[in-house]
Design a protein around this motif. Structure first.
Motif, PDB file in Angstrom:
ATOM      1  N   LEU A   1       0.899  -2.057   0.150  1.00 55.46           N
ATOM      2  CA  LEU A   1      -0.158   0.133  -0.129  1.00 55.46           C
ATOM      3  C   LEU A   1       0.802   0.984   0.209  1.00 55.46           C
ATOM      4  N   TYR A   2       2.213   1.499   0.090  1.00 58.06           N
ATOM      5  CA  TYR A   2       2.998   2.374   0.846  1.00 58.06           C
ATOM      6  C   TYR A   2       3.811   1.839  -0.675  1.00 58.06           C
ATOM      7  N   GLY A   3       4.098   1.955  -1.458  1.00 59.34           N
ATOM      8  CA  GLY A   3       5.008   1.345  -2.625  1.00 59.34           C
ATOM      9  C   GLY A   3       6.111   0.590  -2.200  1.00 59.34           C
ATOM     10  N   ILE A   4       5.880   0.030  -1.558  1.00 55.85           N
ATOM     11  CA  ILE A   4       6.901  -1.290  -0.900  1.00 55.85           C
ATOM     12  C   ILE A   4       6.592  -2.108  -1.008  1.00 55.85           C
TER      13      ILE A   4
ATOM     14  N   ILE B   1      10.131   5.020   2.479  1.00 58.03           N
ATOM     15  CA  ILE B   1      10.102   6.130   2.121  1.00 58.03           C
ATOM     16  C   ILE B   1      10.649   7.046   1.556  1.00 58.03           C
ATOM     17  N   GLY B   2      11.247   6.885   2.579  1.00 58.75           N
ATOM     18  CA  GLY B   2      11.854   8.518   2.296  1.00 58.75           C
ATOM     19  C   GLY B   2      11.029   9.727   2.379  1.00 58.75           C
ATOM     20  N   ARG B   3      10.273   9.315   3.155  1.00 64.52           N
ATOM     21  CA  ARG B   3       9.257  11.380   2.698  1.00 64.52           C
ATOM     22  C   ARG B   3       8.548  12.113   3.967  1.00 64.52           C
ATOM     23  N   GLY B   4       9.717  11.169   5.621  1.00 70.13           N
ATOM     24  CA  GLY B   4       9.077  11.402   6.881  1.00 70.13           C
ATOM     25  C   GLY B   4       8.407  10.637   6.920  1.00 70.13           C
TER      26      GLY B   4
END
Length: 193
Positions: free
Chosen positions: A85-88, A158-161
């Protein structure tokens, strides 16, 4: 029953874990306020702490009609589907329980540890999913006994905080309901949502 917890910093060693996988002295742990606890789950040493969902499923496997391997496989699938769901892109690694990123490469890193115990078919212990976990604590140990693999978190991947923790818990609960309902009623279960 499925319990989600977020622990204060603690290291736990499973019943077959090796003390040699603790890389610092217990005196240093005490100075840092980190507990060290020997427990009866499977697996070696791992870390639990803030930013991590530690899940404790208390399920009657006889009720579901499954053994421990299928139970662990289903729990891993819940985590894999959540990360999707989080693109991982996450996967299993043969011979290494848990959920991994780039499992079959030199950059293999664990995002979710799993260690369970059963008594009279009732499960105890469970999983530790790194969401916004401070990964520096894993430098105190050989996580799960591995010296050649890394550890990661959803936040790092994810790398966006920071990832919104309450939403992750809600989504994970829904996936546990889906997959374990499929087991209970012997319904076909898709590997991906």
């Amino acid at each position: 029953v499925l319990l989600f917890c977020e622990h204060e910093p603690v290291l736990t060693i499973g019943k077959h874990g090796k003390q040699t996988n603790l890389l610092v002295s217990e005196a240093l742990l005490n100075a840092k306020g980190i507990q060290l606890v020997q427990i009866e789950r499977g697996g070696d040493i791992t870390y639990h702490g803030p930013g991590q969902i530690t899940g404790y499923p208390i399920f009657d496997l006889e009720h579901y009609g499954v053994g421990i391997k299928e139970y662990i496989h289903t729990m891993e699938q819940c985590i894999i589907d959540l990360l999707y769901l989080y693109g991982i892109r996450a996967e299993r690694l043969e011979g290494a329980t848990g959920v991994w990123i780039d499992a079959h490469t030199p950059q293999a890193r664990k995002i979710c540890a799993i260690g369970v115990h059963t008594s009279r078919y009732v499960t105890m212990h469970g999983f530790a999913l790194n969401v916004n976990t401070d990964l520096s604590y894993f430098q105190l140990i050989n996580p799960c006994g591995f010296t050649d693999k890394g550890v990661t978190s959803m936040e790092q991947e994810i790398g966006r905080g920071e990832v919104y923790f309450p939403l992750v818990k809600h989504q994970l609960e829904g996936l546990f309901r889906k997959h374990f309902t499929h087991l209970l009623y012997h319904l076909p279960n898709d590997d991906i949502l």
